[in-house]
Structure formats: structure tokens, C-alpha cells
Scaffold this motif. Structure first.
Motif, PDB file in Angstrom:
ATOM      1  N   ASN A  64     -18.768 -17.362 -23.440  1.00  0.00           N
ATOM      2  CA  ASN A  64     -17.399 -17.872 -23.561  1.00  0.00           C
ATOM      3  C   ASN A  64     -17.363 -19.400 -23.566  1.00  0.00           C
ATOM      4  O   ASN A  64     -18.120 -20.035 -22.832  1.00  0.00           O
ATOM      5  CB  ASN A  64     -16.599 -17.372 -22.362  1.00  0.00           C
ATOM      6  N   ASP A  65     -16.508 -19.969 -24.388  1.00  0.00           N
ATOM      7  CA  ASP A  65     -16.324 -21.418 -24.360  1.00  0.00           C
ATOM      8  C   ASP A  65     -15.735 -21.805 -22.997  1.00  0.00           C
ATOM      9  O   ASP A  65     -14.644 -21.346 -22.631  1.00  0.00           O
ATOM     10  CB  ASP A  65     -15.393 -21.854 -25.492  1.00  0.00           C
ATOM     11  N   LEU A  66     -16.477 -22.616 -22.276  1.00  0.00           N
ATOM     12  CA  LEU A  66     -16.048 -22.944 -20.902  1.00  0.00           C
ATOM     13  C   LEU A  66     -14.764 -23.768 -20.902  1.00  0.00           C
ATOM     14  O   LEU A  66     -13.995 -23.717 -19.937  1.00  0.00           O
ATOM     15  CB  LEU A  66     -17.177 -23.665 -20.162  1.00  0.00           C
ATOM     16  N   LYS A  67     -14.524 -24.501 -21.972  1.00  0.00           N
ATOM     17  CA  LYS A  67     -13.262 -25.280 -22.029  1.00  0.00           C
ATOM     18  C   LYS A  67     -12.069 -24.337 -22.120  1.00  0.00           C
ATOM     19  O   LYS A  67     -11.025 -24.597 -21.539  1.00  0.00           O
ATOM     20  CB  LYS A  67     -13.285 -26.226 -23.224  1.00  0.00           C
ATOM     21  N   ASP A  68     -12.244 -23.231 -22.853  1.00  0.00           N
ATOM     22  CA  ASP A  68     -11.151 -22.251 -22.943  1.00  0.00           C
ATOM     23  C   ASP A  68     -10.931 -21.555 -21.602  1.00  0.00           C
ATOM     24  O   ASP A  68      -9.804 -21.187 -21.271  1.00  0.00           O
ATOM     25  CB  ASP A  68     -11.450 -21.198 -24.015  1.00  0.00           C
ATOM     26  N   PHE A  69     -12.025 -21.349 -20.855  1.00  0.00           N
ATOM     27  CA  PHE A  69     -11.848 -20.775 -19.512  1.00  0.00           C
ATOM     28  C   PHE A  69     -11.006 -21.716 -18.659  1.00  0.00           C
ATOM     29  O   PHE A  69     -10.202 -21.287 -17.847  1.00  0.00           O
ATOM     30  CB  PHE A  69     -13.205 -20.590 -18.819  1.00  0.00           C
ATOM     31  N   LEU A  70     -11.229 -23.030 -18.846  1.00  0.00           N
ATOM     32  CA  LEU A  70     -10.514 -24.011 -18.023  1.00  0.00           C
ATOM     33  C   LEU A  70      -9.051 -24.137 -18.430  1.00  0.00           C
ATOM     34  O   LEU A  70      -8.181 -24.311 -17.592  1.00  0.00           O
ATOM     35  CB  LEU A  70     -11.192 -25.390 -18.139  1.00  0.00           C
ATOM     36  N   ALA A  71      -8.809 -24.027 -19.754  1.00  0.00           N
ATOM     37  CA  ALA A  71      -7.464 -24.368 -20.233  1.00  0.00           C
ATOM     38  C   ALA A  71      -6.724 -23.214 -20.891  1.00  0.00           C
ATOM     39  O   ALA A  71      -5.556 -23.350 -21.228  1.00  0.00           O
ATOM     40  CB  ALA A  71      -7.576 -25.516 -21.241  1.00  0.00           C
ATOM     41  N   GLY A  72      -7.397 -22.068 -21.087  1.00  0.00           N
ATOM     42  CA  GLY A  72      -6.796 -20.991 -21.878  1.00  0.00           C
ATOM     43  C   GLY A  72      -5.721 -20.221 -21.123  1.00  0.00           C
ATOM     44  O   GLY A  72      -5.477 -20.471 -19.941  1.00  0.00           O
ATOM     45  N   PRO A  73      -5.074 -19.255 -21.821  1.00  0.00           N
ATOM     46  CA  PRO A  73      -4.039 -18.432 -21.183  1.00  0.00           C
ATOM     47  C   PRO A  73      -4.646 -17.480 -20.146  1.00  0.00           C
ATOM     48  O   PRO A  73      -5.864 -17.291 -20.124  1.00  0.00           O
ATOM     49  CB  PRO A  73      -3.449 -17.635 -22.358  1.00  0.00           C
ATOM     50  N   SER A  74      -3.777 -16.872 -19.335  1.00  0.00           N
ATOM     51  CA  SER A  74      -4.267 -15.979 -18.287  1.00  0.00           C
ATOM     52  C   SER A  74      -4.809 -14.677 -18.880  1.00  0.00           C
ATOM     53  O   SER A  74      -4.269 -14.143 -19.850  1.00  0.00           O
ATOM     54  CB  SER A  74      -3.131 -15.680 -17.314  1.00  0.00           C
ATOM     55  N   PHE A  75      -5.853 -14.170 -18.244  1.00  0.00           N
ATOM     56  CA  PHE A  75      -6.460 -12.919 -18.704  1.00  0.00           C
ATOM     57  C   PHE A  75      -5.579 -11.695 -18.401  1.00  0.00           C
ATOM     58  O   PHE A  75      -5.871 -10.602 -18.859  1.00  0.00           O
ATOM     59  CB  PHE A  75      -7.828 -12.735 -18.039  1.00  0.00           C
ATOM     60  N   ASP A  76      -4.517 -11.918 -17.604  1.00  0.00           N
ATOM     61  CA  ASP A  76      -3.605 -10.803 -17.272  1.00  0.00           C
ATOM     62  C   ASP A  76      -2.938 -10.243 -18.513  1.00  0.00           C
ATOM     63  O   ASP A  76      -2.513  -9.095 -18.536  1.00  0.00           O
ATOM     64  CB  ASP A  76      -2.467 -11.293 -16.358  1.00  0.00           C
ATOM     65  N   ALA A 225     -10.319  -3.651 -13.866  1.00  0.00           N
ATOM     66  CA  ALA A 225     -10.667  -4.113 -12.515  1.00  0.00           C
ATOM     67  C   ALA A 225     -11.411  -5.445 -12.598  1.00  0.00           C
ATOM     68  O   ALA A 225     -11.166  -6.371 -11.810  1.00  0.00           O
ATOM     69  CB  ALA A 225     -11.526  -3.064 -11.810  1.00  0.00           C
ATOM     70  N   GLU A 226     -12.308  -5.567 -13.559  1.00  0.00           N
ATOM     71  CA  GLU A 226     -13.065  -6.820 -13.716  1.00  0.00           C
ATOM     72  C   GLU A 226     -12.132  -7.976 -14.088  1.00  0.00           C
ATOM     73  O   GLU A 226     -12.291  -9.099 -13.576  1.00  0.00           O
ATOM     74  CB  GLU A 226     -14.134  -6.652 -14.803  1.00  0.00           C
ATOM     75  N   VAL A 227     -11.161  -7.689 -14.970  1.00  0.00           N
ATOM     76  CA  VAL A 227     -10.227  -8.754 -15.388  1.00  0.00           C
ATOM     77  C   VAL A 227      -9.457  -9.286 -14.174  1.00  0.00           C
ATOM     78  O   VAL A 227      -9.249 -10.499 -14.041  1.00  0.00           O
ATOM     79  CB  VAL A 227      -9.261  -8.243 -16.495  1.00  0.00           C
ATOM     80  N   ALA A 228      -9.071  -8.386 -13.280  1.00  0.00           N
ATOM     81  CA  ALA A 228      -8.326  -8.826 -12.088  1.00  0.00           C
ATOM     82  C   ALA A 228      -9.189  -9.771 -11.240  1.00  0.00           C
ATOM     83  O   ALA A 228      -8.744 -10.839 -10.803  1.00  0.00           O
ATOM     84  CB  ALA A 228      -7.881  -7.615 -11.267  1.00  0.00           C
ATOM     85  N   GLU A 229     -10.460  -9.397 -11.045  1.00  0.00           N
ATOM     86  CA  GLU A 229     -11.369 -10.250 -10.254  1.00  0.00           C
ATOM     87  C   GLU A 229     -11.639 -11.570 -10.984  1.00  0.00           C
ATOM     88  O   GLU A 229     -11.685 -12.639 -10.388  1.00  0.00           O
ATOM     89  CB  GLU A 229     -12.715  -9.540 -10.034  1.00  0.00           C
ATOM     90  N   PHE A 230     -11.841 -11.458 -12.289  1.00  0.00           N
ATOM     91  CA  PHE A 230     -12.166 -12.626 -13.107  1.00  0.00           C
ATOM     92  C   PHE A 230     -11.027 -13.650 -13.060  1.00  0.00           C
ATOM     93  O   PHE A 230     -11.251 -14.858 -12.910  1.00  0.00           O
ATOM     94  CB  PHE A 230     -12.379 -12.157 -14.554  1.00  0.00           C
ATOM     95  N   THR A 231      -9.801 -13.131 -13.158  1.00  0.00           N
ATOM     96  CA  THR A 231      -8.625 -14.007 -13.151  1.00  0.00           C
ATOM     97  C   THR A 231      -8.560 -14.770 -11.824  1.00  0.00           C
ATOM     98  O   THR A 231      -8.296 -15.973 -11.803  1.00  0.00           O
ATOM     99  CB  THR A 231      -7.338 -13.168 -13.344  1.00  0.00           C
ATOM    100  N   ALA A 232      -8.843 -14.062 -10.731  1.00  0.00           N
ATOM    101  CA  ALA A 232      -8.820 -14.716  -9.415  1.00  0.00           C
ATOM    102  C   ALA A 232      -9.908 -15.788  -9.357  1.00  0.00           C
ATOM    103  O   ALA A 232      -9.688 -16.906  -8.872  1.00  0.00           O
ATOM    104  CB  ALA A 232      -9.020 -13.675  -8.313  1.00  0.00           C
TER     105      ALA A 232
END
Ligand code: COA
Length: 251
Positions: A64-76, A225-232
Motif C-alpha cells: 500500500n502507498d504509505l502516503k495514502d494510509f496517512l491521508a486517505g479516507p477511512s477504511f470503514d 474484523a481485520e478492517v476494524a483493527e486496521f482502522t484503529a
């Protein structure tokens, strides 16, 4: 289609090339969107019998592009392009072949668990799952599928320590079907994809469903379940400081 995902047809094989080599094919939101769209097209188009994934340049993908992780929309959001792509993978009914080389990181590895045949370049391949180092957790149902495939101890080592796995070891673990010369990776991958494309398509689809789709419900649940943990985790300080460290090293 994103400019960084190239779609080409070779007879009945749809080739999807991750083509952002200057950023080691790190996957942006646009690339995930393009991949999800390409899989949907390939699913609908009866003239496509097989999809072949590969990467341009020095590696398959840096994840994953780490910049998108920092600035992208929520995984929810279920419409999040990453979530859409990840959910589309296990539901794709035609054979998925993947050719990996070079450092293959994060989702680059976890997506292999949804592919039917994986070829790895012998010299350069390094499979890396650095989720914990990044203050994150695994995704794409890898917390379910990886221990099933390689055994719980090996899965723990791969996910907790995050050390690179070479092509031979990945083959011994069952993550990779064939180890080939770096120089002939695409030729061999095209030969395998072409051979699959010549098999009766209906029997292929039914067989793939028997092999994989019976686990679809379980996989979907685990992904959620992973998305919930990942978002946190994405909102936490461990991830923020790991991402900062990665980009600072590069200045
Ligand atoms: N997200 C965003 N940019 C990335 C990236 C990522 N995941 N991986 C690489 N890049 C960028 C680098 O910032 C660099 O950009 P720059 O030229 O503008 O500085 C460029 O791609 C080349 O990366 P570099 O690290 O110099 O290449 P390398 O060949 O030495 O190493 C990797 C390749 C894949 C081993 C290394 O880039 C890496 O570890 N990337 C991060 C992997 C990661 O943590 N992914 C997230 C998984 S969840």
C-alpha cells in the motif's frame, strides 16, 4: 483505469500490470480502484478466461502507498477502493495467476493467498509482511488464510517478525507454485496462464468454486474484523511514527 495499472489482452488472458516503477508499484487508491474495476470487467467478459497480475520495474509491489494510509479516507467505508479490491479478490470466479519478483510487500503478499497459481522469480523475490513493524495488523483475510496454508507457527513468524522470505522458502511453505529464473518470469507466467485459458472454462470455474468459494463467508467476516483493527491502528501513534521514519530515511 489508473495510469498506473495497465490492462492488456493476450488472447483469452487479461494481463494486469502494476506500472508505477518509480514508487516500486506502491498501490494508490486509484490503483486499487482500477484493479477492482478490471476484475469486474474480466468477470463479466466471457472472452476473458484467466487474469495474470505482475509488476513493472524492480518489484511486484511495495504494498500500500504509505502516503495514502496517512491521508486517505477511512477504511470503514465499504466503497473504499482498497476494501473493494480486497473483497473482490476471493469472489473472482476465474483463475488468477500472479508473477512476483523483487521485494513484494504487504498486500503484494496477502493477495497471493487469493491467487490460484503463483510464480516467483528465484533470485530477486523477497516476500515481506511488515504490518507489525508499521504498527498495523494483517489484511485481506491473511490472518485466517496464512496460518491455514503454512501452519500457525510459520504464520506467526512471518507476521510478527516480518522478515523477508525468499522464493525457495516461499515455495517450500506452499505460498508459491513455481520458482523460475528472473529472466523468464513473464514467459513462464504467460505459458501457465495460456495453458489455463485452454482448459474448459466452465469446469475451471466450478473447480475453483469448490476449492475456494466455500470459504467466502468466513473470509468476508475475517476481512471485516481485520478492517476494524486496521482502522484503529492507522489512527495510532505506532503507525504514525513508523510512516514518518520511512519517509524521513528517504530525504
Ligand atoms: N508507499 C509510498 N511510497 C513508497 C512505498 C510505499 N509503500 N514504497 C516505496 N515508495 C517510494 C519511496 O518513498 C521512494 O520514493 P522517492 O524516490 O520519491 O524517495 C521510491 O518509492 C523508491 O523506494 P526505495 O525505498 O528507494 O526503493 P528500494 O528499491 O530501495 O526498496 C522497498 C524497495 C519496497 C524494499 C522499500 O521501498 C520499502 O520497504 N517500501 C515500503 C514498504 C512498505 O512498508 N509497504 C507498506 C506495506 S503495508
Amino acid at each position: 483505469m489508473s495510469e498506473h495499472v495497465e490492462m492488456t489482452r493476450r488472447d483469452a488472458v487479461c494481463e494486469l500490470l502494476l506500472n508505477r516503477p518509480d514508487k516500486r508499484n506502491a498501490l494508490t487508491l486509484a490503483m486499487y480502484g482500477a484493479l477492482a474495476q478490471a476484475l469486474a470487467h474480466a468477470e463479466r467478459d466471457p472472452s476473458v478466461r484467466v487474469v495474470l497480475l505482475s509488476g513493472a520495474g524492480a518489484c511486484f509491489t511495495a504494498g500500500n502507498d504509505l502516503k495514502d494510509f496517512l491521508a486517505g479516507p477511512s477504511f470503514d467505508d465499504p466503497q473504499h477502493p482498497t476494501v473493494r479490491f480486497v473483497h473482490a479478490l476471493p469472489l473472482f470466479s476465474k483463475p488468477l495467476v500472479c508473477a512476483v519478483h523483487g521485494p513484494t510487500v504487504g498486500i503484494g503478499v496477502t493477495m497471493l493467498l487469493h491467487c490460484d497459481l503463483v510464480l516467483a522469480a528465484e533470485r530477486s523475490t523477497r516476500l515481506i509482511l511488515p504490518f507489525v513493524q508499521l504498527g498495523l495488523v494483517p489484511e485481506a483475510a491473511s490472518s485466517l488464510l496464512l496460518p491455514r496454508l503454512v501452519g500457525p507457527q510459520r504464520a506467526a513468524e512471518l507476521l510478527l517478525l516480518g522478515e523477508p522470505l525468499d522464493a525457495r522458502t516461499a515455495h517450500a511453505y506452499g505460498l508459491v507454485n513455481r520458482v523460475v529464473d528472473d529472466e523468464s518470469l513473464m514467459e513462464e507466467a504467460r505459458a501457465v496462464a495460456g495453458a489455463l485459458a485452454e482448459r474448459p472454462p466452465e469446469a475451471l470455474r466450478r473447480t475453483k468454486r469448490l476449492l475456494r468459494l466455500n470459504a467466502a463467508g468466513e473470509i468476508r467476516e475475517r476481512m471485516n474484523a481485520e478492517v476494524a483493527e486496521f482502522t484503529a491502528c492507522l489512527a495510532g501513534e505506532e503507525f504514525a511514527s513508523a510512516a514518518r521514519a520511512f519517509f524521513e530515511k528517504r530525504r
